[in-house]
Motif scaffolding. Structure first.
Motif, PDB file in Angstrom:
ATOM      1  N   ASN A 105      53.300  55.507  28.214  1.00 19.13           N
ATOM      2  CA  ASN A 105      53.357  56.728  29.020  1.00 19.13           C
ATOM      3  C   ASN A 105      52.079  56.890  29.842  1.00 19.13           C
ATOM      4  OD1 ASN A 105      55.866  57.322  27.953  1.00 19.13           O
ATOM      5  ND2 ASN A 105      55.064  58.706  26.382  1.00 19.13           N
ATOM      6  N   ASP A 106      52.190  57.620  30.935  1.00 20.35           N
ATOM      7  CA  ASP A 106      51.048  57.813  31.832  1.00 20.35           C
ATOM      8  C   ASP A 106      49.925  58.614  31.176  1.00 20.35           C
ATOM      9  OD1 ASP A 106      52.422  56.436  33.768  1.00 20.35           O
ATOM     10  OD2 ASP A 106      53.236  58.233  34.734  1.00 20.35           O
ATOM     11  N   SER A 107      50.216  59.304  30.091  1.00 16.80           N
ATOM     12  CA  SER A 107      49.173  60.096  29.431  1.00 16.80           C
ATOM     13  C   SER A 107      48.079  59.217  28.829  1.00 16.80           C
ATOM     14  CB  SER A 107      49.797  60.965  28.335  1.00 16.80           C
ATOM     15  OG  SER A 107      50.486  60.170  27.388  1.00 16.80           O
ATOM     16  N   TYR A 108      48.361  57.927  28.647  1.00 15.41           N
ATOM     17  CA  TYR A 108      47.361  57.001  28.106  1.00 15.41           C
ATOM     18  C   TYR A 108      46.685  56.176  29.203  1.00 15.41           C
ATOM     19  CZ  TYR A 108      49.606  57.981  23.617  1.00 15.41           C
ATOM     20  OH  TYR A 108      50.120  58.599  22.508  1.00 15.41           O
ATOM     21  N   SER A 109      46.844  56.573  30.444  1.00 13.50           N
ATOM     22  CA  SER A 109      46.298  55.782  31.547  1.00 13.50           C
ATOM     23  C   SER A 109      44.777  55.675  31.480  1.00 13.50           C
ATOM     24  CB  SER A 109      46.727  56.392  32.888  1.00 13.50           C
ATOM     25  OG  SER A 109      46.285  57.746  32.988  1.00 13.50           O
ATOM     26  N   THR A 110      44.115  56.745  31.070  1.00 13.18           N
ATOM     27  CA  THR A 110      42.649  56.701  30.987  1.00 13.18           C
ATOM     28  C   THR A 110      42.182  55.709  29.929  1.00 13.18           C
ATOM     29  OG1 THR A 110      42.560  59.035  31.646  1.00 13.18           O
ATOM     30  CG2 THR A 110      40.583  58.077  30.641  1.00 13.18           C
ATOM     31  N   VAL A 111      42.887  55.675  28.804  1.00 16.66           N
ATOM     32  CA  VAL A 111      42.489  54.788  27.713  1.00 16.66           C
ATOM     33  C   VAL A 111      42.680  53.340  28.099  1.00 16.66           C
ATOM     34  CG1 VAL A 111      42.863  54.206  25.296  1.00 16.66           C
ATOM     35  CG2 VAL A 111      43.084  56.570  26.052  1.00 16.66           C
ATOM     36  N   HIS A 112      43.877  52.993  28.607  1.00 19.00           N
ATOM     37  CA  HIS A 112      44.084  51.577  28.897  1.00 19.00           C
ATOM     38  C   HIS A 112      43.342  51.125  30.148  1.00 19.00           C
ATOM     39  CE1 HIS A 112      46.937  52.182  32.204  1.00 19.00           C
ATOM     40  NE2 HIS A 112      47.716  52.900  31.436  1.00 19.00           N
ATOM     41  N   SER A 113      42.934  52.063  30.999  1.00 22.80           N
ATOM     42  CA  SER A 113      42.071  51.677  32.108  1.00 22.80           C
ATOM     43  C   SER A 113      40.704  51.222  31.608  1.00 22.80           C
ATOM     44  CB  SER A 113      41.919  52.838  33.087  1.00 22.80           C
ATOM     45  OG  SER A 113      43.165  53.178  33.672  1.00 22.80           O
ATOM     46  N   GLN A 114      40.190  51.926  30.595  1.00 22.20           N
ATOM     47  CA  GLN A 114      38.924  51.511  30.001  1.00 22.20           C
ATOM     48  C   GLN A 114      39.046  50.165  29.298  1.00 22.20           C
ATOM     49  OE1 GLN A 114      37.866  54.764  27.439  1.00 22.20           O
ATOM     50  NE2 GLN A 114      37.400  56.172  29.127  1.00 22.20           N
ATOM     51  N   LEU A 115      40.191  49.930  28.641  1.00 21.38           N
ATOM     52  CA  LEU A 115      40.388  48.657  27.959  1.00 21.38           C
ATOM     53  C   LEU A 115      40.528  47.503  28.943  1.00 21.38           C
ATOM     54  CD1 LEU A 115      42.864  49.788  25.159  1.00 21.38           C
ATOM     55  CD2 LEU A 115      40.451  49.248  24.900  1.00 21.38           C
ATOM     56  N   LEU A 116      41.163  47.757  30.081  1.00 26.25           N
ATOM     57  CA  LEU A 116      41.349  46.696  31.073  1.00 26.25           C
ATOM     58  C   LEU A 116      40.037  46.291  31.733  1.00 26.25           C
ATOM     59  CD1 LEU A 116      44.666  47.828  32.820  1.00 26.25           C
ATOM     60  CD2 LEU A 116      44.326  45.846  31.330  1.00 26.25           C
ATOM     61  N   MET A 117      39.014  47.130  31.619  1.00 24.44           N
ATOM     62  CA  MET A 117      37.715  46.783  32.189  1.00 24.44           C
ATOM     63  C   MET A 117      36.984  45.734  31.360  1.00 24.44           C
ATOM     64  SD  MET A 117      37.395  48.479  34.968  1.00 24.44           S
ATOM     65  CE  MET A 117      35.618  48.365  35.270  1.00 24.44           C
ATOM     66  N   GLN A 118      37.445  45.486  30.140  1.00 26.79           N
ATOM     67  CA  GLN A 118      36.777  44.513  29.283  1.00 26.79           C
ATOM     68  C   GLN A 118      37.121  43.090  29.727  1.00 26.79           C
ATOM     69  OE1 GLN A 118      37.392  45.254  25.098  1.00 26.79           O
ATOM     70  NE2 GLN A 118      37.457  47.478  25.383  1.00 26.79           N
ATOM     71  N   ASP A 119      36.154  42.204  29.595  1.00 25.16           N
ATOM     72  CA  ASP A 119      36.333  40.804  29.971  1.00 25.16           C
ATOM     73  C   ASP A 119      35.701  39.920  28.902  1.00 25.16           C
ATOM     74  OD1 ASP A 119      37.011  38.547  31.388  1.00 25.16           O
ATOM     75  OD2 ASP A 119      35.249  38.655  32.733  1.00 25.16           O
ATOM     76  N   PRO A 120      36.495  39.133  28.189  1.00 18.30           N
ATOM     77  CA  PRO A 120      37.943  38.958  28.327  1.00 18.30           C
ATOM     78  C   PRO A 120      38.724  40.110  27.703  1.00 18.30           C
ATOM     79  CG  PRO A 120      37.152  37.630  26.510  1.00 18.30           C
ATOM     80  CD  PRO A 120      35.922  38.251  27.145  1.00 18.30           C
ATOM     81  N   LEU A 121      40.010  40.168  28.030  1.00 18.78           N
ATOM     82  CA  LEU A 121      40.843  41.232  27.485  1.00 18.78           C
ATOM     83  C   LEU A 121      41.016  41.059  25.979  1.00 18.78           C
ATOM     84  CD1 LEU A 121      43.716  41.549  30.120  1.00 18.78           C
ATOM     85  CD2 LEU A 121      41.830  43.126  29.732  1.00 18.78           C
ATOM     86  N   PRO A 122      40.991  42.146  25.226  1.00 13.55           N
ATOM     87  CA  PRO A 122      41.252  42.037  23.784  1.00 13.55           C
ATOM     88  C   PRO A 122      42.700  41.614  23.538  1.00 13.55           C
ATOM     89  CG  PRO A 122      40.227  44.142  24.341  1.00 13.55           C
ATOM     90  CD  PRO A 122      40.649  43.512  25.624  1.00 13.55           C
ATOM     91  N   PRO A 123      43.004  41.080  22.359  1.00 15.36           N
ATOM     92  CA  PRO A 123      44.400  40.744  22.042  1.00 15.36           C
ATOM     93  C   PRO A 123      45.263  41.992  21.953  1.00 15.36           C
ATOM     94  CG  PRO A 123      42.990  40.463  20.122  1.00 15.36           C
ATOM     95  CD  PRO A 123      42.080  40.710  21.279  1.00 15.36           C
ATOM     96  N   ILE A 124      46.554  41.782  21.955  1.00 11.68           N
ATOM     97  CA  ILE A 124      47.487  42.909  22.000  1.00 11.68           C
ATOM     98  C   ILE A 124      47.364  43.788  20.752  1.00 11.68           C
ATOM     99  CG2 ILE A 124      49.357  41.538  20.995  1.00 11.68           C
ATOM    100  CD1 ILE A 124      51.301  43.155  22.749  1.00 11.68           C
ATOM    101  N   ASN A 125      47.055  43.195  19.605  1.00  5.21           N
ATOM    102  CA  ASN A 125      46.898  44.011  18.396  1.00  5.21           C
ATOM    103  C   ASN A 125      45.695  44.940  18.498  1.00  5.21           C
ATOM    104  OD1 ASN A 125      49.137  42.892  17.103  1.00  5.21           O
ATOM    105  ND2 ASN A 125      47.938  41.194  16.279  1.00  5.21           N
ATOM    106  N   LYS A 126      44.646  44.512  19.174  1.00  2.00           N
ATOM    107  CA  LYS A 126      43.475  45.359  19.389  1.00  2.00           C
ATOM    108  C   LYS A 126      43.816  46.522  20.314  1.00  2.00           C
ATOM    109  CE  LYS A 126      39.092  46.486  19.204  1.00  2.00           C
ATOM    110  NZ  LYS A 126      38.479  47.002  17.966  1.00  2.00           N
TER     111      LYS A 126
END
Length: 317
Positions: free
Chosen positions: A197-218
């Motif tokens: 849902n769009d309500s989590y956009s802020t959270v996953h935007s912060q996660l997408l800034m990580q390099d490399p991306l964490p695994p899906i379980n993280k």
């Protein structure tokens, strides 16, 4: 194999013709507690899931070789024929237990477990192209919606595992294979975030800034933590709203009560029978001794202890 390993343990590991007495007894009695987690084969759509669960169950009991052709039927005069026959029929009884009655009737008279396994594979196995297309289509329309994150992730993870089952990774030791696996894990993360849902956009935007991306379980663990925190905040806000509503209700009830006005002094909050200006102030009041009714005609201080029924006994001003 270590030379110090006990002989009994060695036999259990390398001798698939061995049947534990407890398993043999339960099979004879029709007790199949070991197969409660195996999916029942009812139609072709669930064949891949059934084959996966059945393979795990047979492998755990060291009986997979009876269905994949690695242990063939020995000569009837061979010393191992009786042991092979007993294991073969036991595996057949297990297979018949986890298929529908219609499918069971069609394989009832096959005498070899590997022949039954091949028969079911030829009948229900489908080309991977249509299967992958169906899974990809389901993933495309899958969103969180009104479901909690756990339910959404469980459904998505099952579809992702199906894709890996239909497209198994080739065995390769070169460095390029690791890069391909990393790309596939990143695709899984993106599939998970797209359906949130769009309500989590802020959270996953912060996660997408990580390099490399964490695994899906993280990613899943982080989103679950955010969901729980929001649940706690909602409960706290709801409690505050309830407290505020209760306060407003009490105030409204108090304001709705009829106001009492003293007919002597005109002040609200008391009647004339409790008016200090009419009957005198009590000892603890700072105005005691000042006002009507506080002294007698003889000049002595008079303390008026009164209640509502004695108001007519006090002289009027």
């Amino acid at each position: 194999m270590s030379p110090m390993m006990p002989q009994r343990r060695l036999i259990r590991i390398v001798f698939p013709l061995l049947i534990k007495p407890v398993i043999l007894l339960m099979t004879m009695l029709g007790i199949h507690i070991f197969w409660l987690r195996v999916i029942i084969l009812t139609k072709g759509e669930n064949y891949n899931s059934w084959k996966r669960s059945m393979t795990v169950a047979l492998l755990a009991r060291n009986k997979l070789k009876f269905v994949n052709g690695k242990i063939t039927q020995p000569d009837p005069e061979d010393d191992d024929y009786d042991a092979w026959s007993r294991c073969n029929w036991m595996v057949i009884s297990w297979i018949l237990r986890v298929v529908s009655s219609e499918i069971g009737d069609s394989i009832m008279y096959l005498d070899d477990a590997s022949a039954i396994w091949s028969e079911l594979h030829d009948r229900f196995h489908q080309y991977n192209g249509p299967c992958v297309f169906g899974v990809k289509r389901s993933m495309q329309v899958l969103t969180q919606g009104s479901n909690i994150v756990q339910e959404y992730f469980t459904r998505l993870k099952a579809l992702l595992d199906l894709v890996q089952q239909f497209r198994p990774q080739p065995i390769c030791t070169c460095g390029a294979m690791k890069t391909i696996v990393d790309y596939q894990e990143q695709d899984q993360v993106l599939e998970f975030l797209v359906g949130l849902n769009d309500s989590y956009s802020t959270v996953h935007s912060q996660l997408l800034m990580q390099d490399p991306l964490p695994p899906i379980n993280k990613f899943y663990a982080t989103i679950i933590q955010e969901e729980r925190q929001r649940g706690l905040n909602f409960v706290s806000t709801d409690s505050m709203d309830s407290s505020s509503s209760s306060t407003q209700f009490i105030r409204s009830v108090q304001s709705a009560r009829p106001k009492v006005v003293c007919s002597h002094c005109g002040i609200t909050g008391h009647a004339i029978n409790k008016c200090y200006k009419q009957h005198g102030y009590p000892l603890s009041h700072k105005l005691h001794g000042k006002g009507c009714g506080s002294t007698s005609h003889s000049g002595k201080v008079v303390v008026n202890h009164f209640n509502g029924s004695a108001a007519d006994k006090v002289p009027n001003c």
